[in-house]
Enzyme design. Structure first.
Site, PDB file in Angstrom:
ATOM      1  N   GLY A  42       0.868  -1.172   0.000  1.00  0.00           N
ATOM      2  CA  GLY A  42       0.000   0.000   0.000  1.00  0.00           C
ATOM      3  C   GLY A  42       0.905   1.222   0.000  1.00  0.00           C
ATOM      4  CG  LEU A  43      -0.486   5.271  -0.309  1.00  0.00           C
ATOM      5  CD1 LEU A  43      -1.373   6.404   0.149  1.00  0.00           C
ATOM      6  CD2 LEU A  43       0.360   5.718  -1.496  1.00  0.00           C
ATOM      7  CG  HIS A 266     -14.832   8.837   8.876  1.00  0.00           C
ATOM      8  ND1 HIS A 266     -15.781   9.745   8.505  1.00  0.00           N
ATOM      9  CD2 HIS A 266     -13.670   9.243   8.307  1.00  0.00           C
ATOM     10  CE1 HIS A 266     -15.210  10.672   7.741  1.00  0.00           C
ATOM     11  NE2 HIS A 266     -13.930  10.385   7.611  1.00  0.00           N
ATOM     12  NE  ARG A 337     -11.617  11.660   9.759  1.00  0.00           N
ATOM     13  CZ  ARG A 337     -10.826  11.085   8.890  1.00  0.00           C
ATOM     14  NH1 ARG A 337     -10.203   9.967   9.193  1.00  0.00           N
ATOM     15  NH2 ARG A 337     -10.644  11.612   7.702  1.00  0.00           N
ATOM     16  NE  ARG A 463      -6.192   8.142  10.031  1.00  0.00           N
ATOM     17  CZ  ARG A 463      -6.878   8.631   8.991  1.00  0.00           C
ATOM     18  NH1 ARG A 463      -6.561   9.789   8.469  1.00  0.00           N
ATOM     19  NH2 ARG A 463      -7.889   7.946   8.488  1.00  0.00           N
TER      20      ARG A 463
END
Ligand SMILES: Cc1cc2nc3c(=O)[nH]c(=O)nc-3n(C[C@H](O)[C@H](O)[C@H](O)COP(=O)(O)OP(=O)(O)OC[C@H]3O[C@@H](n4cnc5c(N)ncnc54)[C@H](O)[C@@H]3O)c2cc1C
Length: 666
Positions: A42-43, A266, A337, A463
């Site tokens: 992934g990233l 979220h 969030r 986060r």
């Protein structure tokens, strides 16, 4: 074992630079003698693999998808933060550092967060150099938008597909190295265990998911970039395949697992529609830049809407409660969030929910469409009192910003969000917990590193939006490539590591035994049957709000479910073929252990902070109430045979640069 976070001495702003100046380096000629396994592309893993190979190391990269391009990172919609201050609105490295520590409710490690903010600008330069098409303003400069928990615009984006574009950049960089033979890519391979030789990570056992063949791979270091574990809840916004196996397997072999209970729910996801669902869909936080969140002021109106007797658009402004704007005037709809999610839950629990299940609030773009349309009409010299024209112009601007998200909503819900408000509700999205790492990103297993969402990360207990991409790419492009050299420097003369060592044989046998057990089990229920049950326990008792009674019950229920799973799970097919039920079985087995540790961690943390909300610990206004005196630490759990026996180690968090205060967004 005492935890040593290896935070360098000196002023916070100089730590990383000084550290880099003094750590061991491996010279370019010696790098080609060293092999590194990277699990996950992934990233985080993709950027690490590309950079390590560019530096000259021999990289073996693994992913369970058919291509690195399909990693869950591709789903990231809203953007990536960086302290560039392109808007001139007062941003700085310190402010990004401060916002991240505060957003994480003061449960993050200061030194790591500062480094993250420091390298954030480099990430944008790197990605632009790769050709990533980040959004630009009319004049050609890179554009920014705002995300929750901040008072500046620092989020770089590519419409609603930021993760995809960044991943294509990392993948292109990887491909260059695959073409040069410096990365050997193992698609459709799943790591099922780590191999430890003389106390150091020296390889992995992987299953070729197409043929079922079990393989041994060796290296001088192993990097885990396997993503988060939100799917322990069964329903989440994560990709269906996202799982905890790599992280959990290293945990069982000695890597401490930190803060497992810190999970982000979220606020803006498409609400659950029924029991048939296997996945939830995120509506990006970027929508909160322009969307206003509300529920009816009167219970009768909410009920009439639920019964289909009224529509959202029937209610006048006076009849609407913009509850985030009301409760948090300074940040409004852009509170972090955890705060937004709890506020939505509070309204729905009080009976103001607007869909059939009573678990949805509105996200409304009417005001934004009008505002943008009026301005555009004025700029173009048109009649800004013409309501139809204003709506048309405004909708076009909203479409240019969020068009793909609106289309996605329309396809899933079959309602047009340009003309009627979206319905949203909180859903599991991101896990701040993960394998504990020191400043070098190394776990408590020497030679085993963990990056991106799979480590316990820099986000503390919550986060901030657009910070996961930043962290994954910081780890992969700018941090690990330095710190891993310091570890590898003594190994330059070691030569290739044999996979015939008894440690490889033993690890392989354990993997094969587990697979055979599943295939021969012949139980009555599918893997999903157990996974759904686990998800329900997690959501109801370990979810957005937790209490000691529910958590104690959850621990017992998960342990019992695990036993039932091993007795009664049915895995059709054979071990030596493409068998997705078997893949799921090994993953759910790990979720069933992780879920228990998760609840145990939540039970021991007698405070509320960020994404961890214990009902017993809240202010009169229902906000999270931290206990800094007793809980300002990272909880790192050591595996001792089963989750219930895990031993707690504490890494104290010392706030030398930011004062610990109760978090407020008012
Ligand atoms: C819908 C959605 C939208 C988001 N939007 C944003 C956003 O706008 N901004 C932001 O900052 N963050 C966003 N996030 C969070 C962010 O996308 C993730 O945290 C981040 O992409 C994780 O990257 P990663 O490289 O750590 O893991 P992943 O992208 O999950 O990659 C994991 C890799 O590990 C591999 N893998 C896993 N286990 C194994 C194994 N056992 N063997 C072999 N390979 C394995 C997988 O194949 C994959 O290649 C979003 C998340 C979601 C769910």
């Amino acid at each position: 074992m005492a935890l040593d976070s290896k935070i360098p001495n000196g002023p916070i702003a100089d730590k990383w630079t000084n550290y880099k100046d003094h750590i061991n380096l491996v010279n370019p000629a010696n790098k080609r003698n060293l092999d590194i396994i990277v699990v996950g592309t992934g990233l985080a893993g993709g950027s690490a693999a590309a950079t390590l190979a560019e530096l000259g190391y021999n990289v073996k990269a693994f992913c369970f998808q058919d291509s690195p391009r399909r990693a869950h990172s591709i789903a990231a919609q809203g953007g990536i933060n960086a302290a560039k201050n392109y808007k001139g609105d007062g941003d700085s490295i310190y402010r990004l550092f401060y916002d991240t520590v505060k957003g994480g409710d003061y449960r993050a490690r200061e030194a790591n967060v500062y480094r993250l903010a420091e390298v954030s600008g480099n990430i944008i330069d790197q990605c632009v150099a790769q050709g990533v098409p980040l959004a630009r303003e009319y004049g050609g400069l890179l554009d920014n938008r705002s995300f929750g928990g901040t008072l500046v615009s620092r989020t770089f984006y590519a419409q609603g597909q930021t993760g995809q574009q960044l991943l294509l950049g990392a993948y292109s960089a990887m491909n260059r190295q695959i073409g040069r033979g410096k990365i050997k890519m193992y698609n459709r391979h799943e790591m099922l265990d780590i191999v430890i030789v003389n106390g150091k990570a020296r390889g992995i056992i992987a299953r070729d998911l197409i043929t079922g063949k079990i393989e041994r791979h060796s290296a001088h270091a192993v990097v885990i970039g396997s993503g988060g574990y939100g799917n322990v809840f069964f329903l989440s916004t994560n990709a269906m395949g996202s799982n905890a196996t790599a992280a959990w397997k290293i945990h069982k072999k000695g890597a401490f697992f930190a803060n497992p209970c810190y999970t982000q729910i979220h606020p803006t996801c498409i609400p659950v529609s029924g029991d048939h669902q296997s996945k939830l869909t995120l509506m990006s936080e970027s929508l909160r830049n322009d969307g206003r969140i509300w529920v009816p002021k009167k219970l009768e109106d909410a009920q009439a809407i639920r019964e289909g007797k009224k529509k959202a658009t029937d209610l006048s402004e006076d009849e609407r409660d913009y509850f985030l704007e009301r409760r948090y005037p300074a940040f409004g709809n852009l509170v972090p969030r955890d705060v937004a999610s709890r506020a939505a839950k509070e309204r729905c629990d009080a009976g103001f929910g607007v869909n059939k299940t009573g678990e949805a609030v509105y996200l409304d773009f009417a005001a934004a469409i009008k505002r943008y349309g009026t301005e555009d009409a004025y700029v173009k010299g048109l009649d800004d009192k013409d309501a139809a024209l204003v709506t048309k112009l405004g909708a076009a601007i909203v479409k240019s910003k969020y068009g793909n998200l609106f289309q996605m909503y329309y396809k899933i819900v079959d309602e047009d969000p340009y003309t009627t408000p979206m319905m949203i509700y909180p859903a599991v999205h991101y896990t701040m917990g993960g394998t504990w790492v020191d400043y070098n990103l190394m776990t408590t297993i020497p030679g085993c590193f963990s990056i991106g969402e799979s480590n316990f990360s820099d986000h503390g207990a919550n986060r901030l939006g657009a910070s996961a991409l930043m962290q994954g790419l910081a780890d992969g492009y700018f941090v690990l490539p330095y710190t891993i050299g310091d570890y590898l420097a003594p190994d330059i003369k070691m030569g290739e590591i044999s996979t015939d060592l008894p440690e490889f044989v033993e690890a392989e046998k354990a993997v094969v035994d587990q697979i055979n057990k599943f295939i021969n089990n012949n139980g009555k229920h599918s893997v999903d049957y157990f996974h759904k049950k686990l998800g329900k326990i997690m959501w109801n008792k370990v979810g957005m709000a937790r209490n000691a009674k529910g958590l104690t019950e959850a621990i017992e229920e998960i342990a019992a479910l695990r036993e039932e799973f091993y007795k009664d799970v049915k895995v059709p097919g054979s071990a030596y073929e493409f068998n997705q039920e078997l893949e799921k079985a090994t993953r759910v087995a790990d979720f069933l252990e992780l879920g228990e540790l998760f609840a145990k961690d939540a039970l021991h943390r007698n405070e509320s902070c960020g994404g961890h909300f214990r009902e017993e610990y809240q202010t009169e206004e229902g906000e999270a109430l931290r206990d800094d005196e007793n809980f300002a630490y990272v909880a790192a759990w050591e595996y001792k045979g089963k989750p219930s026996d895990a031993v707690l180690h504490k890494e104290p968090l010392n706030y030398e640069n930011i004062k610990l205060v109760q978090r407020s967004y008012k």
